[in-house]
Design an enzyme around this catalytic site. Structure first.
Site, PDB file in Angstrom:
ATOM      1  N   SER A  79      40.443  51.035  42.423  1.00  0.00           N
ATOM      2  CA  SER A  79      39.636  49.830  42.219  1.00  0.00           C
ATOM      3  C   SER A  79      38.195  50.210  41.939  1.00  0.00           C
ATOM      4  CB  SER A  79      39.703  48.950  43.475  1.00  0.00           C
ATOM      5  OG  SER A  79      38.601  48.057  43.495  1.00  0.00           O
ATOM      6  N   GLN A  94      35.799  48.168  41.778  1.00  0.00           N
ATOM      7  CA  GLN A  94      34.908  47.390  42.646  1.00  0.00           C
ATOM      8  C   GLN A  94      34.711  48.095  43.981  1.00  0.00           C
ATOM      9  OE1 GLN A  94      36.667  43.477  42.737  1.00  0.00           O
ATOM     10  NE2 GLN A  94      36.097  43.045  40.616  1.00  0.00           N
ATOM     11  N   ASP A 111      43.122  44.115  33.432  1.00  0.00           N
ATOM     12  CA  ASP A 111      42.782  42.721  33.116  1.00  0.00           C
ATOM     13  C   ASP A 111      43.451  42.235  31.829  1.00  0.00           C
ATOM     14  OD1 ASP A 111      41.213  42.627  35.385  1.00  0.00           O
ATOM     15  OD2 ASP A 111      39.353  43.076  34.323  1.00  0.00           O
TER      16      ASP A 111
HETATM   17  C1  S3P Z   1      36.109  45.136  37.777  1.00  0.00           C
HETATM   18  C2  S3P Z   1      37.123  45.867  38.327  1.00  0.00           C
HETATM   19  C3  S3P Z   1      38.537  45.419  38.333  1.00  0.00           C
HETATM   20  C4  S3P Z   1      38.770  44.305  37.332  1.00  0.00           C
HETATM   21  C5  S3P Z   1      37.711  43.242  37.412  1.00  0.00           C
HETATM   22  C6  S3P Z   1      36.340  43.848  37.111  1.00  0.00           C
HETATM   23  C7  S3P Z   1      34.731  45.684  37.832  1.00  0.00           C
HETATM   24  O1  S3P Z   1      38.877  44.962  39.621  1.00  0.00           O
HETATM   25  O2  S3P Z   1      40.035  43.723  37.530  1.00  0.00           O
HETATM   26  O3  S3P Z   1      37.960  42.210  36.493  1.00  0.00           O
HETATM   27  O4  S3P Z   1      33.839  45.170  37.113  1.00  0.00           O
HETATM   28  O5  S3P Z   1      34.502  46.623  38.600  1.00  0.00           O
HETATM   29  P1  S3P Z   1      39.362  45.957  40.795  1.00  0.00           P
HETATM   30  O6  S3P Z   1      38.224  46.820  41.186  1.00  0.00           O
HETATM   31  O7  S3P Z   1      39.783  45.046  41.916  1.00  0.00           O
HETATM   32  O8  S3P Z   1      40.520  46.718  40.224  1.00  0.00           O
END
Ligand code: S3P
Length: 426
Positions: free
Chosen positions: A167, A169, A316
């Protein structure tokens, strides 16, 4: 707002998609940590990125916005101040999770909330590593969900953390906290996820090292902001046109200025494997990120199987890819996509329930995979977007390539692509 879309014919010409959502968030957050003005151009003025703008303003950062230009003047790496009110991340997981990492080390209190969807999404994955660093964070449902409060912190310490899920994020939250920690902080990724945070932190002068699947950040005294950040177009938004132009006969479209950072281009790899004709033109670097124009010409597709390390590179885009697979010859199997169950809605359930209304008995899901039997009959249907922007746009292109579709609520596209329907009907 309800929306009814008729079946469409071949797409031709050039189209520009709005700025990248992930990079737009990061441009606001990191610029807020410098002490000189930064002009961000081609900023995505979608609701998610505006949630980030409002949160940073509440933390004392001066942010002026005019259309897709934003001027941010931070008060330095240690210049954030306590918000007078609860921070509202709206629908935006990126706002919430990145800011949890940034605010965990601060000497003041922060409370977050969000909309119905975000309040259901899992936050223990961020709280756990931040707590290991020494942060005090409490949340509803035994520290799993919003609302969440971060107590004023003692000094955090650097950790080595092996992430159970790939992830970006979570990775970004830990790296941002690591800027303020004692000693170095290392994150191990099970598979490479988008690396915009690492790239931008490096551009701001932070010390980062990458070795295999490990990313290490060192604490910083100060970040040096560039005068300008140019955000490339969002490949996740380009995905809808890539798929629609591929499956609608007679199409020849060029999508201008799309970010093609290799941690984001899984959709190009899979569509090409399925038989799509996509060319990258005019490849260049823009704001430290690769960008290109993407030319796509319609073609016949065949079903494919994929999973594993490619998934974070197209997570996504799975709803859009599922639409492509419904028009392919043969069966497509997408493995290792359990993460879709914790996105803005449970996207595996949404795909099965809503997409099957347009092409009955085509989509089937297990716990963490999706099976699509291509080439079956398509009919006009009334579908529920579940207030999920990517479901709304995927249903729109599905209907347009089939016999039309009625969407119960299309406003949610404002999250990542406010002018989607305006461009759709052009
Ligand atoms: C994102 C990370 C992804 C993605 C989200 C945007 C980001 O999520 O699905 O739309 O900008 O870091 P995850 O970190 O939960 O995989």
């Amino acid at each position: 707002m309800k929306k009814i879309l008729a079946a469409a014919h071949g797409l031709r010409g050039a189209i520009e998609v709005p700025g990248d959502k992930s990079i737009s968030h990061r441009s606001i957050i990191l610029s807020s940590l410098g002490d000189t003005p930064v002009e961000v151009t081609n900023f995505l003025a979608g609701a998610d990125c505006l949630s980030t703008v409002e949160c940073m303003r509440a933390l004392g950062v001066a942010i002026e916005r005019a259309g897709d230009k934003v001027l941010i003047t931070g008060n330095g790496l240690r210049g954030l101040r306590e918000s007078e009110n609860i921070l509202d991340a709206g629908n935006s997981g990126t706002t919430l999770r990145l800011l949890m990492g940034l605010l965990a080390p601060q000497k003041f209190l922060t409370t977050f909330t969000g909309d119905d969807s975000l309040r259901r999404r899992p936050m223990a994955r961020v709280i756990k590593p931040l707590a290991q660093m020494g942060a005090s964070i409490v949340g509803r449902n035994a520290n799993r969900n919003l609302p969440i409060t971060i107590l004023p912190a003692a000094n955090l310490r650097g950790i080595t953390y092996a992430m159970p899920v790939a992830s970006a994020q979570v990775k970004s939250a830990i790296l941002l906290a690591g800027l303020y920690a004692e000693g170095k902080t290392t994150v191990l990724e099970p598979a490479p996820s988008r690396d915009h945070t690492e790239k931008m932190l490096a551009a701001f002068g932070a010390r980062l090292e990458r070795s295999g699947n490990a990313i290490t950040i060192y604490p910083a005294d100060k970040l040096t902001a560039p005068a300008q950040i140019e955000v490339p177009g969002d490949i996740s938004s380009a995905a809808y046109w890539l798929v629609l132009a591929t499956i609608l006969g007679g199409s020849d479209v060029t999508i201008k200025n799309v970010g093609v950072n290799e941690t984001r281009t899984g959709i190009l790899d899979v569509l090409k494997l399925m038989g799509a004709k996509i060319e990258l033109l005019n490849v260049r670097t823009s704001g430290g990120e690769l960008a290109a124009d993407l030319r796509v010409v319609s073609s016949n597709l065949r079903g494919v199987e994929f999973g594993g390390a490619i998934i974070p590179r197209l997570i996504d885009e799975i709803p859009a890819l599922a639409v492509a697979a419904a028009f392919a010859e043969g069966t497509t199997v997408i493995r290792d996509v359990g993460e879709l169950r914790v996105k803005e809605t449970d996207r595996l359930a949404a795909i099965v329930d809503e997409f099957n209304k347009i092409s009955p008995a085509t989509f089937e899901a297990t716990d963490d995979s999706l099976i699509i039997r291509g080439g079956r009959e398509k009919i006009f249907a009334e579908c529920n977007t579940r207030a999920d922007h990517r479901m709304a746009m995927s249903l729109a292109i599905f209907g347009a390539a089939a016999e039309g579709v009625a969407l119960d609520d299309a406003d949610c596209v404002k999250i990542s692509y406010p002018n989607f329907f305006a461009q759709f009907t052009e």
